[in-house]
Design an enzyme around this catalytic site. Structure first.
Site, PDB file in Angstrom:
ATOM      1  N   SER A 115       1.015  -0.616  -0.205  1.00 32.21           N
ATOM      2  CA  SER A 115       0.266   0.149   0.133  1.00 32.21           C
ATOM      3  C   SER A 115       1.490   1.617   0.331  1.00 32.21           C
ATOM      4  CB  SER A 115      -0.678   0.041   1.478  1.00 32.21           C
ATOM      5  OG  SER A 115      -2.324   1.059   0.954  1.00 32.21           O
ATOM      6  N   ASP A 162      -9.266  -4.826  -5.147  1.00 26.06           N
ATOM      7  CA  ASP A 162      -9.277  -4.009  -3.572  1.00 26.06           C
ATOM      8  C   ASP A 162     -10.009  -2.451  -3.487  1.00 26.06           C
ATOM      9  OD1 ASP A 162      -7.859  -1.575  -2.827  1.00 26.06           O
ATOM     10  OD2 ASP A 162      -5.793  -2.357  -3.238  1.00 26.06           O
ATOM     11  N   HIS A 194      -8.084  -5.507  -0.487  1.00 26.12           N
ATOM     12  CA  HIS A 194      -6.686  -4.592  -0.123  1.00 26.12           C
ATOM     13  C   HIS A 194      -5.801  -5.457   0.557  1.00 26.12           C
ATOM     14  CE1 HIS A 194      -3.929  -1.663  -0.021  1.00 26.12           C
ATOM     15  NE2 HIS A 194      -4.072  -1.321   0.509  1.00 26.12           N
TER      16      HIS A 194
END
Length: 216
Positions: A115, A162, A194
């Site tokens: 991320s 995601d 995610h």
């Protein structure tokens, strides 16, 4: 980065002095403990590697817990690029200090991120750490232009479902990195939100083995 931000470390699985370094960069609202559990599995692929998962330097400003590399209050691309730029100098200096202390060249270093950590891995690896062996970017985005190659081998992994960071962000990163002439592989995982799934972990192990398995 201060000493207390160094975070957990694991390995080498083979014992003895590290022959490689893998840096694991967490996402917003987490800390180094979020990713260090990847080390035992990946350590089987690169048994000579030391894994370090530093804590980001700032308290998260989106939640009352966790850390961040830079603020995401403003998510415009220009603000994200500026945040990644501002954070990259200290992170690079810290990684450089770790690898110097271990007596390793940059060709024995891989940087992985998830991320926001993937943004930082790409920013540091493509600009400051051009001699690094590999960048592994999971569920992230490219926060900067890509200098023309040569550069580290890049692995991009992203879930198709995601809802935090759209998979299109990694597709854009893939196109930009390919256009710059760097070696890049990508996997877009159907049904994955995610996170990192077992297939992504296996791809990471293979990428690290390709980049770091040989003794220096």
């Amino acid at each position: 980065m201060r000493d207390e931000e160094e975070g957990p470390r694991w390995g080498p699985a083979a014992g003895g002095a590290p022959k490689a370094l893998v840096v694991l960069l967490h996402g917003v609202g987490a800390d180094g403990f979020d990713l260090i559990d990847l080390a035992p599995g990946w350590g089987k692929a690169v048994p000579g590697a030391l894994f370090i998962a530093p804590h980001a330097p700032e308290p998260c400003d989106l939640a009352p817990y966790g850390r961040q590399w830079f603020s995401l209050q403003d998510r415009r691309p220009v603000a994200i690029a500026a945040g990644a730029d501002a954070a990259s100098g200290a992170l690079f200096a810290w990684i450089d200090g770790q690898r110097l202390a271990l007596g390793l060249g940059w060709d024995r270093v891989a940087v992985m991120g998830f991320s926001q950590g993937a943004m930082m891995a790409l920013r540091v690896g493509l600009h400051q750490a051009r001699g690094a062996a590999a960048i592994l970017a999971y569920s992230g985005a490219l926060p900067c232009p890509v200098p023309p190659g040569p550069g580290p081998a890049v692995l991009i992994v992203h879930g198709e479902d995601d809802e935090v960071v759209p998979p299109g962000a990694s597709r854009n990163a893939l196109a930009a990195i390919e256009s710059a002439g760097l070696s890049v592989e990508a996997a877009f995982r159907p049904g994955l939100a995610h996170g990192i799934d077992e297939a992504g972990i296996s791809l990471g192990a293979l990428a690290l083995q390709k980049a770091l398995a040989a003794s220096p």
